[in-house]
Write a protein that holds these residues in place. Structure first.
Motif, PDB file in Angstrom:
ATOM      1  N   ILE A   6      25.608  33.785 -12.962  1.00  0.00           N
ATOM      2  CA  ILE A   6      25.628  34.127 -11.499  1.00  0.00           C
ATOM      3  C   ILE A   6      27.318  33.834 -11.257  1.00  0.00           C
ATOM      4  O   ILE A   6      27.665  34.615 -10.397  1.00  0.00           O
ATOM      5  CB  ILE A   6      24.978  33.444 -10.561  1.00  0.00           C
ATOM      6  CG1 ILE A   6      24.724  34.059  -9.293  1.00  0.00           C
ATOM      7  CG2 ILE A   6      25.230  32.008 -10.538  1.00  0.00           C
ATOM      8  CD1 ILE A   6      23.875  33.738  -8.349  1.00  0.00           C
ATOM      9  N   LYS A   7      27.946  33.108 -12.047  1.00  0.00           N
ATOM     10  CA  LYS A   7      29.293  32.556 -11.560  1.00  0.00           C
ATOM     11  C   LYS A   7      30.118  33.819 -12.123  1.00  0.00           C
ATOM     12  O   LYS A   7      31.277  34.006 -11.555  1.00  0.00           O
ATOM     13  CB  LYS A   7      29.630  31.274 -12.057  1.00  0.00           C
ATOM     14  CG  LYS A   7      28.781  30.185 -11.387  1.00  0.00           C
ATOM     15  CD  LYS A   7      29.431  28.576 -11.886  1.00  0.00           C
ATOM     16  CE  LYS A   7      28.619  27.634 -10.949  1.00  0.00           C
ATOM     17  NZ  LYS A   7      29.023  26.246 -11.555  1.00  0.00           N
ATOM     18  N   ASP A   8      29.640  34.353 -13.092  1.00  0.00           N
ATOM     19  CA  ASP A   8      30.473  35.444 -13.560  1.00  0.00           C
ATOM     20  C   ASP A   8      30.771  36.479 -12.991  1.00  0.00           C
ATOM     21  O   ASP A   8      31.665  37.159 -12.701  1.00  0.00           O
ATOM     22  CB  ASP A   8      29.915  35.533 -15.206  1.00  0.00           C
ATOM     23  CG  ASP A   8      29.985  34.705 -16.206  1.00  0.00           C
ATOM     24  OD1 ASP A   8      31.057  33.723 -16.201  1.00  0.00           O
ATOM     25  OD2 ASP A   8      29.119  34.591 -17.228  1.00  0.00           O
ATOM     26  N   ILE A   9      29.306  36.787 -12.300  1.00  0.00           N
ATOM     27  CA  ILE A   9      29.284  38.044 -11.373  1.00  0.00           C
ATOM     28  C   ILE A   9      29.964  37.728  -9.965  1.00  0.00           C
ATOM     29  O   ILE A   9      30.844  38.568  -9.768  1.00  0.00           O
ATOM     30  CB  ILE A   9      27.624  38.185 -10.965  1.00  0.00           C
ATOM     31  CG1 ILE A   9      27.196  38.663 -12.273  1.00  0.00           C
ATOM     32  CG2 ILE A   9      27.715  39.247  -9.714  1.00  0.00           C
ATOM     33  CD1 ILE A   9      27.326  39.900 -12.859  1.00  0.00           C
ATOM     34  N   ALA A  10      30.133  36.242  -9.804  1.00  0.00           N
ATOM     35  CA  ALA A  10      30.821  36.153  -8.452  1.00  0.00           C
ATOM     36  C   ALA A  10      32.296  35.965  -8.782  1.00  0.00           C
ATOM     37  O   ALA A  10      33.038  36.728  -7.841  1.00  0.00           O
ATOM     38  CB  ALA A  10      30.563  34.597  -8.073  1.00  0.00           C
ATOM     39  N   LYS A  11      32.711  35.829 -10.010  1.00  0.00           N
ATOM     40  CA  LYS A  11      34.087  35.783 -10.295  1.00  0.00           C
ATOM     41  C   LYS A  11      34.724  37.457 -10.358  1.00  0.00           C
ATOM     42  O   LYS A  11      35.562  37.556  -9.906  1.00  0.00           O
ATOM     43  CB  LYS A  11      34.370  35.192 -11.575  1.00  0.00           C
ATOM     44  CG  LYS A  11      35.890  35.073 -12.035  1.00  0.00           C
ATOM     45  CD  LYS A  11      36.217  34.395 -13.164  1.00  0.00           C
ATOM     46  CE  LYS A  11      37.728  34.319 -13.706  1.00  0.00           C
ATOM     47  NZ  LYS A  11      37.551  33.614 -14.826  1.00  0.00           N
ATOM     48  N   MET A  12      33.775  38.134 -10.910  1.00  0.00           N
ATOM     49  CA  MET A  12      34.140  39.646 -10.841  1.00  0.00           C
ATOM     50  C   MET A  12      34.126  40.059  -9.670  1.00  0.00           C
ATOM     51  O   MET A  12      34.972  41.176  -9.276  1.00  0.00           O
ATOM     52  CB  MET A  12      33.085  40.411 -11.783  1.00  0.00           C
ATOM     53  CG  MET A  12      32.766  40.026 -13.230  1.00  0.00           C
ATOM     54  SD  MET A  12      31.941  41.117 -14.119  1.00  0.00           S
ATOM     55  CE  MET A  12      31.036  39.851 -15.264  1.00  0.00           C
ATOM     56  N   ALA A  13      33.217  39.689  -8.685  1.00  0.00           N
ATOM     57  CA  ALA A  13      33.019  40.340  -7.339  1.00  0.00           C
ATOM     58  C   ALA A  13      34.182  39.816  -6.280  1.00  0.00           C
ATOM     59  O   ALA A  13      34.624  40.133  -5.227  1.00  0.00           O
ATOM     60  CB  ALA A  13      31.751  40.157  -6.823  1.00  0.00           C
TER      61      ALA A  13
END
Length: 342
Positions: A6-13
């Protein structure tokens, strides 16, 4: 892409992981553009929340419990429908139960949900003694309380301003020219009902030349309670040759529907002889043959805020402050109110 978090998605967004979590769990107060960006990233990367990992990391079972006093009541039925839909949009299972306005049953329902290790509970309490039974469960599971029947600061809580609702309704009747007002129904054990009474009393007492009273007979707020209370009030007035109040407020829409039936059977015209106002704005209130003027509780907003509160509690890495929010009600003008004709 494998092993995304979820942290990867947050970073991308370009947002926090809490925002991504809220978006995935159906929170309503996220900017549409941000929500769309997160959903598109999840789609293109193939990311889905790992329920097993979430459960291990946060002790999150993926299920929540909802307890209301009576699922057959249209207001609670609509609440639970909104809550269940929002929870399932976020990938959660839901356990729903009624307490039947019984403290013992309410306690058993909470205990059963705890034993089934739900991730959180949304509870609408029986009455002002619910708080005593909740003492044993504080801190054991995230909990959000709906309504007034709990001291502020005990658990996270969301309610409608019931006091302001009936104050608004009373002032509306007075603005139409009514000077003889009656409030029908209410349970003394319900903080919600006491606040509705107080809003009526305060608004009526501050108006010039207004006669007002509260008439309670049965402790419930069901259709049949309204019917029996309305029949008793109307027939007593007729038999004793006393004037019937021209403006009547009811403790709930269900109760008002019973009063409407009692008025029909005693030959009293609405709104010709009396104006009638309910409280809740349940679905049947707007039916063509009913068209009940009422105080609306914004149910979808209540449920959205409640789910957001619960998800924040479930996902919190540490203790977060108790949150208490009050939603303002809305007067909905329909056909059961008009100026007095006598």
């Amino acid at each position: 892409m494998e092993n995304l978090t979820i942290k990867d998605i947050a970073k991308m967004a370009g947002v926090s992981h809490t925002t991504v979590s809220r978006a995935l769990n159906g929170a309503q107060n996220i900017r549409p553009t941000t929500y769309a960006k997160i959903m598109e990233l999840c789609r293109t990367t193939g990311y889905t929340p790992n329920a097993a990992a979430r459960q291990l990391k946060r002790n999150d079972s993926g299920a929540i419990g909802i307890i209301v006093p009576d699922i057959s009541n249209a207001f609670f039925c609509e609440l639970t429908r909104h809550l269940e839909w929002m929870a399932r949009q976020g990938g959660r299972n839901v356990f729903i139960s009624s307490s039947f306005y019984d403290y013992g049953t309410e306690d058993k329902n909470i205990r059963a949900l705890m034993e089934n290790r739900v991730s959180g509970i949304i509870l609408s309490g029986v009455g002002d003694q619910t708080c005593l039974r909740l003492q044993d469960y504080l801190g054991k599971s995230p909990m959000v309380f709906l309504g007034d029947n709990l001291p502020e600061g005990m658990v996270s809580q969301i309610t409608v301003n019931n006091y302001e609702g009936t104050r608004m309704a009373t002032r509306y009747l007075i603005s139409l020219g009514h000077r003889d007002l009656m409030f029908l129904g209410g349970r003394g054990s319900s903080v919600t009902h006491r606040r509705r009474h107080q809003g009526f009393l305060d608004a009526a007492s501050k108006a010039a030349d207004v006669h007002y009273d509260i008439f309670t007979m049965l402790s419930g707020s069901r259709i049949e309670d309204g019917y029996h209370t309305g029949m008793t009030y109307f027939t007593r007035c007729i038999e004793e040759n006393r004037p019937i109040a021209t403006g009547i407020l009811c403790i709930s829409d269900h109760f008002a529907l019973g009063v409407m039936q009692a008025a029909v059977e005693t030959g009293i015209d609405i709104p010709g002889q009396i104006s009638l106002i309910g409280f809740d704005d349940v679905s049947f209130a707007s039916l063509p043959k009913i068209q009940l003027t009422t105080i609306s509780q914004p149910k979808e907003k209540i449920c959205s805020v409640a789910m957001q509160m619960l998800e924040e509690l479930i996902h919190a890495d540490r203790h977060i402050p108790i949150s208490c929010k009050t939603i303002q009600p809305v007067l909905v003008r329909r056909d059961t109110c008009g100026p007095p004709h006598r």
